[in-house]
Design an enzyme around this catalytic site. Sequence first.
Site, PDB file in Angstrom:
ATOM      1  N   THR A   1      -7.775  16.889 -47.051  1.00 40.94           N
ATOM      2  CA  THR A   1      -8.917  16.429 -46.261  1.00 40.94           C
ATOM      3  C   THR A   1     -10.219  16.562 -47.063  1.00 40.94           C
ATOM      4  OG1 THR A   1      -7.781  17.194 -44.275  1.00 40.94           O
ATOM      5  CG2 THR A   1     -10.139  16.781 -44.074  1.00 40.94           C
TER       6      THR A   1
ATOM      7  N   GLY B   1     -14.366  18.561 -41.261  1.00 37.92           N
ATOM      8  CA  GLY B   1     -14.076  17.156 -41.534  1.00 37.92           C
ATOM      9  C   GLY B   1     -14.307  16.837 -43.003  1.00 37.92           C
TER      10      GLY B   1
ATOM     11  N   ASP C   1     -11.035  32.438 -38.097  1.00 41.19           N
ATOM     12  CA  ASP C   1     -11.788  31.528 -38.972  1.00 41.19           C
ATOM     13  C   ASP C   1     -13.292  31.756 -38.784  1.00 41.19           C
ATOM     14  OD1 ASP C   1     -11.783  28.801 -40.602  1.00 41.19           O
ATOM     15  OD2 ASP C   1     -13.214  28.570 -38.970  1.00 41.19           O
TER      16      ASP C   1
ATOM     17  N   LYS D   1       0.353  19.222 -54.448  1.00 39.57           N
ATOM     18  CA  LYS D   1       1.714  19.752 -54.296  1.00 39.57           C
ATOM     19  C   LYS D   1       2.724  18.643 -54.545  1.00 39.57           C
ATOM     20  CE  LYS D   1       1.467  22.547 -50.528  1.00 39.57           C
ATOM     21  NZ  LYS D   1       1.836  23.009 -49.217  1.00 39.57           N
TER      22      LYS D   1
ATOM     23  N   LYS E   1     -16.343  33.411 -41.365  1.00 35.74           N
ATOM     24  CA  LYS E   1     -17.644  32.771 -41.619  1.00 35.74           C
ATOM     25  C   LYS E   1     -18.787  33.715 -41.235  1.00 35.74           C
ATOM     26  CE  LYS E   1     -15.621  28.230 -40.870  1.00 35.74           C
ATOM     27  NZ  LYS E   1     -15.272  27.235 -39.852  1.00 35.74           N
TER      28      LYS E   1
ATOM     29  N   LYS F   1     -13.333  29.897 -47.015  1.00 41.20           N
ATOM     30  CA  LYS F   1     -13.962  31.098 -46.400  1.00 41.20           C
ATOM     31  C   LYS F   1     -12.978  32.252 -46.305  1.00 41.20           C
ATOM     32  CE  LYS F   1     -12.358  28.305 -43.198  1.00 41.20           C
ATOM     33  NZ  LYS F   1     -12.446  26.858 -43.113  1.00 41.20           N
TER      34      LYS F   1
HETATM   35  P1  NAP Z   1      -5.535  20.226 -46.727  1.00 40.92           P
HETATM   36  O1  NAP Z   1      -5.916  18.933 -46.132  1.00 40.92           O
HETATM   37  O2  NAP Z   1      -4.312  20.913 -46.252  1.00 40.92           O
HETATM   38  O3  NAP Z   1      -5.411  19.994 -48.315  1.00 40.92           O
HETATM   39  C1  NAP Z   1      -4.924  20.956 -49.205  1.00 40.92           C
HETATM   40  C2  NAP Z   1      -4.665  20.293 -50.547  1.00 40.92           C
HETATM   41  O4  NAP Z   1      -4.264  21.274 -51.479  1.00 40.92           O
HETATM   42  C3  NAP Z   1      -3.548  19.236 -50.525  1.00 40.92           C
HETATM   43  O5  NAP Z   1      -3.914  18.169 -51.366  1.00 40.92           O
HETATM   44  C4  NAP Z   1      -2.332  19.976 -51.100  1.00 40.92           C
HETATM   45  O6  NAP Z   1      -1.470  19.127 -51.853  1.00 40.92           O
HETATM   46  C5  NAP Z   1      -3.002  20.944 -52.052  1.00 40.92           C
HETATM   47  N1  NAP Z   1      -2.286  22.198 -52.187  1.00 40.92           N
HETATM   48  C6  NAP Z   1      -2.177  23.183 -51.270  1.00 40.92           C
HETATM   49  N2  NAP Z   1      -1.471  24.214 -51.766  1.00 40.92           N
HETATM   50  C7  NAP Z   1      -1.120  23.859 -53.020  1.00 40.92           C
HETATM   51  C8  NAP Z   1      -0.379  24.484 -54.037  1.00 40.92           C
HETATM   52  N3  NAP Z   1       0.154  25.695 -53.876  1.00 40.92           N
HETATM   53  N4  NAP Z   1      -0.207  23.821 -55.219  1.00 40.92           N
HETATM   54  C9  NAP Z   1      -0.733  22.598 -55.378  1.00 40.92           C
HETATM   55  N5  NAP Z   1      -1.472  21.950 -54.454  1.00 40.92           N
HETATM   56  C10 NAP Z   1      -1.641  22.581 -53.287  1.00 40.92           C
HETATM   57  O7  NAP Z   1      -6.733  21.288 -46.610  1.00 40.92           O
HETATM   58  P2  NAP Z   1      -8.277  20.977 -46.358  1.00 40.92           P
HETATM   59  O8  NAP Z   1      -8.504  20.781 -44.904  1.00 40.92           O
HETATM   60  O9  NAP Z   1      -8.748  19.951 -47.305  1.00 40.92           O
HETATM   61  O10 NAP Z   1      -8.933  22.415 -46.664  1.00 40.92           O
HETATM   62  C11 NAP Z   1      -9.088  22.863 -47.984  1.00 40.92           C
HETATM   63  C12 NAP Z   1      -9.978  24.102 -47.998  1.00 40.92           C
HETATM   64  O11 NAP Z   1     -11.262  23.773 -47.467  1.00 40.92           O
HETATM   65  C13 NAP Z   1      -9.477  25.274 -47.146  1.00 40.92           C
HETATM   66  O12 NAP Z   1      -9.843  26.478 -47.778  1.00 40.92           O
HETATM   67  C14 NAP Z   1     -10.245  25.120 -45.843  1.00 40.92           C
HETATM   68  O13 NAP Z   1     -10.393  26.338 -45.139  1.00 40.92           O
HETATM   69  C15 NAP Z   1     -11.578  24.641 -46.381  1.00 40.92           C
HETATM   70  N6  NAP Z   1     -12.375  23.883 -45.424  1.00 40.92           N
HETATM   71  C16 NAP Z   1     -11.822  22.849 -44.748  1.00 40.92           C
HETATM   72  C17 NAP Z   1     -12.598  22.129 -43.856  1.00 40.92           C
HETATM   73  C18 NAP Z   1     -12.038  20.964 -43.107  1.00 40.92           C
HETATM   74  O14 NAP Z   1     -12.756  20.393 -42.295  1.00 40.92           O
HETATM   75  N7  NAP Z   1     -10.794  20.557 -43.307  1.00 40.92           N
HETATM   76  C19 NAP Z   1     -13.932  22.473 -43.678  1.00 40.92           C
HETATM   77  C20 NAP Z   1     -14.492  23.553 -44.404  1.00 40.92           C
HETATM   78  C21 NAP Z   1     -13.687  24.245 -45.281  1.00 40.92           C
HETATM   79  P3  NAP Z   1      -0.664  17.887 -51.193  1.00 40.92           P
HETATM   80  O15 NAP Z   1      -1.741  16.902 -50.812  1.00 40.92           O
HETATM   81  O16 NAP Z   1       0.199  17.378 -52.254  1.00 40.92           O
HETATM   82  O17 NAP Z   1       0.053  18.456 -50.000  1.00 40.92           O
HETATM   83  N1  HSE Z   2     -10.900  24.874 -39.134  1.00 37.50           N
HETATM   84  C1  HSE Z   2     -12.289  24.936 -39.417  1.00 37.50           C
HETATM   85  C2  HSE Z   2     -13.055  24.564 -38.152  1.00 37.50           C
HETATM   86  C3  HSE Z   2     -12.639  23.995 -40.548  1.00 37.50           C
HETATM   87  O1  HSE Z   2     -12.441  24.067 -37.209  1.00 37.50           O
HETATM   88  O2  HSE Z   2     -14.257  24.773 -38.107  1.00 37.50           O
HETATM   89  C4  HSE Z   2     -14.019  24.240 -41.074  1.00 37.50           C
HETATM   90  O3  HSE Z   2     -14.122  25.483 -41.675  1.00 37.50           O
END
Ligand code: NAP
Ligand code: HSE
Length: 439
Positions: free
Chosen positions: A19, A308, A207, A51, A211, A111
């Site tokens: 994402t 997002g 979570d 991955k 933060k 975080k």
């Molecule tokens: P996500 O959609 O699950 O994406 C994770 C990515 O990392 C995927 O591309 C996955 O590969 C890759 N990955 C995970 N473990 C791996 C491993 N062991 N080896 C190689 N690749 C690996 O997660 P996300 O929502 O983008 O979140 C990423 C980070 O940002 C997290 O720390 C989350 O807390 C933080 N965050 C997220 C948001 C949000 O809105 N989503 C907001 C603020 C912060 P594949 O694609 O091949 O599966």
């Molecule tokens: N899961 C988290 C939330 C993503 O819903 O706020 C952003 O850190």
Amino acid sequence: MKGGVFLKAIRVGLLGLGTVGSGVVRIIQEHQDKLMHQVGCPVTIKKVLVKDIDKKREADLPREVLTTEVYDVIDDPDVDVIIEVIGGVEQTKEYLLDALKSKKHVVTANKDLMAVCGSELLAEAKENGCDLYFEASVAGGIPILRTLEDGLASDRITKMMGIVNGTTNFILTKMIKEKSPYEEVLKEAQSLGFAEADPTADVEGLDAARKMAILARLGFSMNVDLEDVKVKGISQITDEDINFSKRLGYTMKLIGIAQRDGSKAEVSVQPTLLPDHHPLAAVHNEYNAVYVYGEAVGETMFYGPGAGSMPTATSVVSDLVAVMKNMRLGVTGNSFVAPQFEKNMKSPSDIYAQQFLRIHVKDQVGSFSKITSVFSERGVSFEKILQLPIKGHDELAEIVIVTHHTSESDFSDILQNLNDLEVVEEVKSTYRVEGNGWS
Ligand code: NAP
Ligand code: HSE
């Protein structure tokens, strides 16, 4: 450097293309002109860790850039900055420590990692003269860490109150406004990319606690740890709680509160009732907001998307810009400022708040006075009180109370004494009440 422009591109190694990672790629590609103008050189994505190489992706990148071997990215001598958006704690910490030892600057949105291992990573970054930034780790697209660090640098922060989890705010909004069932709304939040891979951390408040630990550390310049944050999630909230709170003019939100009185601090995350007219009560869906009170500035509020792909990636790429500017000026080795004060947390007798309670009592002569005497014995008075019959239970009545301010220790004694009363069937729920008079 030629004509004020660095010709060498800054090369990024991206860990993760989910994402947030996809959003990072899009912003780097689509905003290249602005980035070039700000830092005087192009930005390229050299290698990306995933991955599964064969997975269908949002991001438009040549296949040969992708790898499943993390050290293809970290050890690549051409990579200047590692952006970590894979998530996870222990293994990811090792990757980032290795990256810092290889003199790569680091930007992360993680975080979980920064709340638990932040001090270790920051020390390693400093040791190696590397930048380490993590703006996206708190409240996604809201630049709250830089606001505390730069915009409010001259002030002393006394309180931060925030909706810092998009998933739970989305769920509560839909439950309250559309009366949608919890499970259905949680699935929707997952499909929209707000929820963590395991949404337990979202709904149980962890979570948000991570933060708030990061916010408290920065805002109070105090070494607050995750274990210092008192946490309660939203999974126990019932329709009755929501309906009774509405009836008394309150909106239920999962609120993180960090408050400092003198040298002592308290930090918690819990479902909290806010007056309907409070600005935080108007923050809906996945949106986040952080209310910051400074001794000099007074009240300020920062609002925006807390999760997002593109909002979070905006913060990540802004951190990248900060790193690139430091590289250009030759002043790397930066992060947000390290805490000035040792930890000094309040005890339950120092933490004061108003409380909401729902009590089921036997509907008989004297019940009410026995209940009220439990509160008056502790010197606690009521702001609001309501007594209603309970449908289908003629022998019981429901009493709903909002107290004036009471300490946590007195309130816990009150609950104990209520439970010991023969006329009390059950204390159904209790919630902290905040923001009467907006403070
Ligand atoms: P996500 O959609 O699950 O994406 C994770 C990515 O990392 C995927 O591309 C996955 O590969 C890759 N990955 C995970 N473990 C791996 C491993 N062991 N080896 C190689 N690749 C690996 O997660 P996300 O929502 O983008 O979140 C990423 C980070 O940002 C997290 O720390 C989350 O807390 C933080 N965050 C997220 C948001 C949000 O809105 N989503 C907001 C603020 C912060 P594949 O694609 O091949 O599966
Ligand atoms: N899961 C988290 C939330 C993503 O819903 O706020 C952003 O850190």
